[in-house]
Structure formats: structure tokens, C-alpha cells
Scaffold this active site. Sequence first.
Site, PDB file in Angstrom:
ATOM      1  N   LYS A  35       0.837  -1.204   0.000  1.00  0.00           N
ATOM      2  CA  LYS A  35       0.000   0.000   0.000  1.00  0.00           C
ATOM      3  C   LYS A  35       0.876   1.259   0.000  1.00  0.00           C
ATOM      4  O   LYS A  35       2.066   1.178   0.334  1.00  0.00           O
ATOM      5  CB  LYS A  35      -0.918  -0.017   1.229  1.00  0.00           C
ATOM      6  CG  LYS A  35      -0.179  -0.054   2.559  1.00  0.00           C
ATOM      7  CD  LYS A  35      -1.120  -0.374   3.723  1.00  0.00           C
ATOM      8  CE  LYS A  35      -0.377  -0.347   5.044  1.00  0.00           C
ATOM      9  NZ  LYS A  35      -1.186  -0.844   6.163  1.00  0.00           N
ATOM     10  N   ARG A 134     -10.616   0.378  14.887  1.00  0.00           N
ATOM     11  CA  ARG A 134     -10.647   0.970  13.544  1.00  0.00           C
ATOM     12  C   ARG A 134     -11.797   0.276  12.814  1.00  0.00           C
ATOM     13  O   ARG A 134     -12.940   0.443  13.198  1.00  0.00           O
ATOM     14  CB  ARG A 134      -9.278   0.787  12.884  1.00  0.00           C
ATOM     15  CG  ARG A 134      -8.983   1.758  11.782  1.00  0.00           C
ATOM     16  CD  ARG A 134      -7.508   1.795  11.386  1.00  0.00           C
ATOM     17  NE  ARG A 134      -6.971   0.523  10.916  1.00  0.00           N
ATOM     18  CZ  ARG A 134      -5.697   0.342  10.545  1.00  0.00           C
ATOM     19  NH1 ARG A 134      -4.841   1.351  10.606  1.00  0.00           N
ATOM     20  NH2 ARG A 134      -5.268  -0.821  10.121  1.00  0.00           N
ATOM     21  N   TYR A 273      14.464  31.649   4.201  1.00  0.00           N
ATOM     22  CA  TYR A 273      13.323  32.396   4.749  1.00  0.00           C
ATOM     23  C   TYR A 273      13.450  32.605   6.257  1.00  0.00           C
ATOM     24  O   TYR A 273      13.879  31.699   6.971  1.00  0.00           O
ATOM     25  CB  TYR A 273      12.019  31.625   4.487  1.00  0.00           C
ATOM     26  CG  TYR A 273      11.633  31.528   3.035  1.00  0.00           C
ATOM     27  CD1 TYR A 273      11.379  32.663   2.277  1.00  0.00           C
ATOM     28  CD2 TYR A 273      11.496  30.275   2.440  1.00  0.00           C
ATOM     29  CE1 TYR A 273      10.998  32.559   0.944  1.00  0.00           C
ATOM     30  CE2 TYR A 273      11.113  30.153   1.110  1.00  0.00           C
ATOM     31  CZ  TYR A 273      10.863  31.298   0.365  1.00  0.00           C
ATOM     32  OH  TYR A 273      10.492  31.177  -0.935  1.00  0.00           O
ATOM     33  N   MET A 321      10.393  24.936  -0.208  1.00  0.00           N
ATOM     34  CA  MET A 321       9.556  23.966  -0.911  1.00  0.00           C
ATOM     35  C   MET A 321      10.403  23.067  -1.823  1.00  0.00           C
ATOM     36  O   MET A 321      10.185  21.855  -1.901  1.00  0.00           O
ATOM     37  CB  MET A 321       8.478  24.676  -1.728  1.00  0.00           C
ATOM     38  CG  MET A 321       7.497  23.722  -2.385  1.00  0.00           C
ATOM     39  SD  MET A 321       6.304  24.537  -3.449  1.00  0.00           S
ATOM     40  CE  MET A 321       5.260  25.350  -2.272  1.00  0.00           C
TER      41      MET A 321
HETATM   42  C1  LIG Z   1      -0.485  -1.565   7.047  1.00  0.00           C
HETATM   43  C2  LIG Z   1      -1.054  -2.803   7.600  1.00  0.00           C
HETATM   44  C3  LIG Z   1      -0.249  -3.934   7.766  1.00  0.00           C
HETATM   45  C4  LIG Z   1       1.266  -3.890   7.647  1.00  0.00           C
HETATM   46  O1  LIG Z   1       1.761  -3.303   8.852  1.00  0.00           O
HETATM   47  P1  LIG Z   1       3.327  -3.183   9.181  1.00  0.00           P
HETATM   48  O2  LIG Z   1       3.369  -2.637  10.572  1.00  0.00           O
HETATM   49  O3  LIG Z   1       3.904  -2.246   8.187  1.00  0.00           O
HETATM   50  O4  LIG Z   1       3.891  -4.533   9.075  1.00  0.00           O
HETATM   51  C5  LIG Z   1      -0.869  -5.109   8.114  1.00  0.00           C
HETATM   52  N1  LIG Z   1      -2.211  -5.171   8.322  1.00  0.00           N
HETATM   53  C6  LIG Z   1      -3.007  -4.093   8.223  1.00  0.00           C
HETATM   54  C7  LIG Z   1      -4.472  -4.227   8.474  1.00  0.00           C
HETATM   55  C8  LIG Z   1      -2.461  -2.862   7.881  1.00  0.00           C
HETATM   56  O5  LIG Z   1      -3.256  -1.794   7.794  1.00  0.00           O
END
Ligand SMILES: *Cc1c(COP(=O)(O)O)cnc(C)c1O
Length: 383
Positions: A35, A134, A273, A321
Site C-alpha cells: 500500500k 478501527r 526564509y 519547498m
Molecule cells: C499496514 C497494515 C499492515 C502492515 O503493517 P506493518 O506494521 O507495516 O507490518 C498489516 N495489516 C493491516 C491491516 C495494515 O493496515
Amino acid sequence: MRCTKAIIYTENLKNNISEIKKNLKPGVKLCCAVKANGYGNDAVNSARTAETMGAAYLAIATVSEGIELRKAGIGTDLLLLSPCCPEEFSDLLENSITPLVFDQEVISALNITASRLKKKNCPVFLAVDTGMGRIGCYPEEAAELAKKIAETENLELKGMITHFAVSDGISAENKAFTAKQFESFMTAIENVRREGIDPGIRTCAASAAGIAMPEYQLDMIRPGIILYGYYADEVTKEYLESKGIKLNLKPVMQFETEVAAIRRFSPGQSVSYGRTWKADKETDIAVLPVGYADGLLRRNSPGLKVTINGKAYPIVGRICMDQCMADIGKDNPDVKRWDKAIIFGPKEKGSIFDADDIAKMTGTISYEIMTSVSSRVKRIIQK
Ligand SMILES: *Cc1c(COP(=O)(O)O)cnc(C)c1O
């Protein structure tokens, strides 16, 4: 090509996946989290590498991340870890992405979309919130929802997932909380089984728990941060070492630029700046074409240092920036125009700082440092 870039060392990614595999119990599947553009480390390259090395799943956060991987020819099952909106349901199913479901409304809506698209046996994972706070259903709702999934015409329960809130902690309190989460997950699974429904792939552990607590590996672990060369945090690392587990992790990304100019400053002359820094003696300032729009956090000035030819030099004045300035000292024979300046990277490749060092300085975690490297910074994939 722009000299500000992120080198992606695929060999290090391969190394990290091998290190993880060494710690997997037999038969445990890998779901590699790619991701957020592979935590900044290039999603497609990360996905391809993980696929070649036998990952059963790749975890993504958005449907468009999934589409990018499918377009690149990734055929491995994709697990969508974050909720998506109804507008995305058809893209989700068309691209064979497996969503997490946890309520009747989404189960029904997905089933209707699947029926409209004439898709059968669309896989879903049932998410259970055992304490992360969550997404997910409460453990006591799992059996009922599994039944609802089983009753749909087009959906199929492919697995059950929960996520730990404090798996990176080793305090007695945190350990007890994780154990309680695990227990409620197992109870939820048991209740699903009692309805005569196969819970499928059971998964609860990400990087930290997956390695530190092998008893929580179940059918699949979901490592993210360790793929890219970092422990979730210092505590996890110490805990693993105390248990005699040592992973030889190597950072995958090197964020670098070049010295674009060297300019002489006299005492009293200020840089950037707000005039927050003034030369107290005659010195040379290296101008670096990298700034906060590239992912150098502005709040790291002052404090940030860069590595040039194996030595650390402080960034002085505010980070802008698109540029920042480093004090290299007068007539420094070690720094020439167009020399490489490394913000962070694997130490074995010559950087003094890795993403953990920058994270410590910033009061954040390596995850945020790597994902902050913006899309303007081209990823250069090294085999
Ligand atoms: C991002 C995520 C992971 C991976 O987590 P790490 O701490 O990077 O290993 C696994 N499961 C879920 C649900 C996540 O959101």
C-alpha cells in the site's frame, strides 16, 4: 533526469523477504503490504518482487492502487485493507480485489454490484475489531455476518482478519492486551465454524507480531515495514533480540540529490526564509535542489543533516519547498559541485542516516518518513 531521486535497491527487498520467510512456521502464507506505493518504495516493483518470492497476497489501501498493480500485470490476490466507497465497488470487483467487509450494508451492496457485473464467488475477508478500534465487526457479530455472506449469491468468505493495536509493545500490559485480542479473534472464528462455515484464511499479525510472536502467525502474516528494511519500532527490535531472533534487514530506499551549487557566505550573512541562520564565520554553503515538496519535512530545519562523501553536514536555515542549504565549511576539499548528497538510505551503501534516524529526529516513525517522499521524486529501480 532530475538529480533528486529515490534509488530502490531490489536486492535489499529480496533480502528482507528471505529474512521474513526464515521466520515463518511451515505452511504460513505471506501477504506483503505494498500500500501507499509500497511505503514509498515503488508498489509495482515491490509487488513483482513479492510475487516472484511466493507471496500469496499483496495488501493495498485503495482500489486505484489495485488497478495500478493489475495494469502492471500483477496477478496475485489483492487484499484491500481500508474501506472503499460504493462508487468504487464495480472497479473493485472488475479488478478482482478482495475487500474487507464487516457489516450487512456493504455485504448486500457488494452482492448487488457483483450480480449486476455477473461475477460469481467474489472473495471477501470478514474483518473483526478485537481492540484496534478501527474497522471490523465486534467479535460477537462475526458468526451472524459470516452467515449473511454465505447466504449471498455472489460472495464467498475467503478469510478472517483482525489487527493488533499494540503488537509493537512488550510491556506486560501490552502483551496482555494483544493476547486478549487474539483470544477474541479465535472465539469469533470458532463461532463462525459452529455455524458450519469455513472461516478460510485466518490472519492477525503484521510485521511486529508476525516475527516477534510466532504463535500468532495463524494461516498468514501481513508484513509491511520489515519488507522495506525497518522494524516497526525500537521496542520490537529489542524484544526480538532479547528472544535471540535477529533479522538482517536492509533499507530498500535511498533518497538523494546533488550539490547544485557551492556559494561563499561571509559572517552575518543569512540563509533562507525568516533568516533563522546566519554565518558566524566565512563558510561555504551547498545548495541542494530538494525541499519539503519532495518530502523533506520543513520541521526538520534546523536539525537535519545530509551525507556527502561519507561525512554529515547540517542543513542550515529553513527548508524551502524545492531547495535547502547545507553548511559544508570553507574550502572543504571533500565536497565538490555535483557530488551526491544523501538524505537517508542504507548505511551499507554509504549513508550515515537511515529513515529511522530521520524519524527519531522528527518524532515520528520510518513509515511516515518513507511515505512522505513525494511522487515528484522519481523512483529508480535497481535490480
Ligand atoms: C499496514 C497494515 C499492515 C502492515 O503493517 P506493518 O506494521 O507495516 O507490518 C498489516 N495489516 C493491516 C491491516 C495494515 O493496515
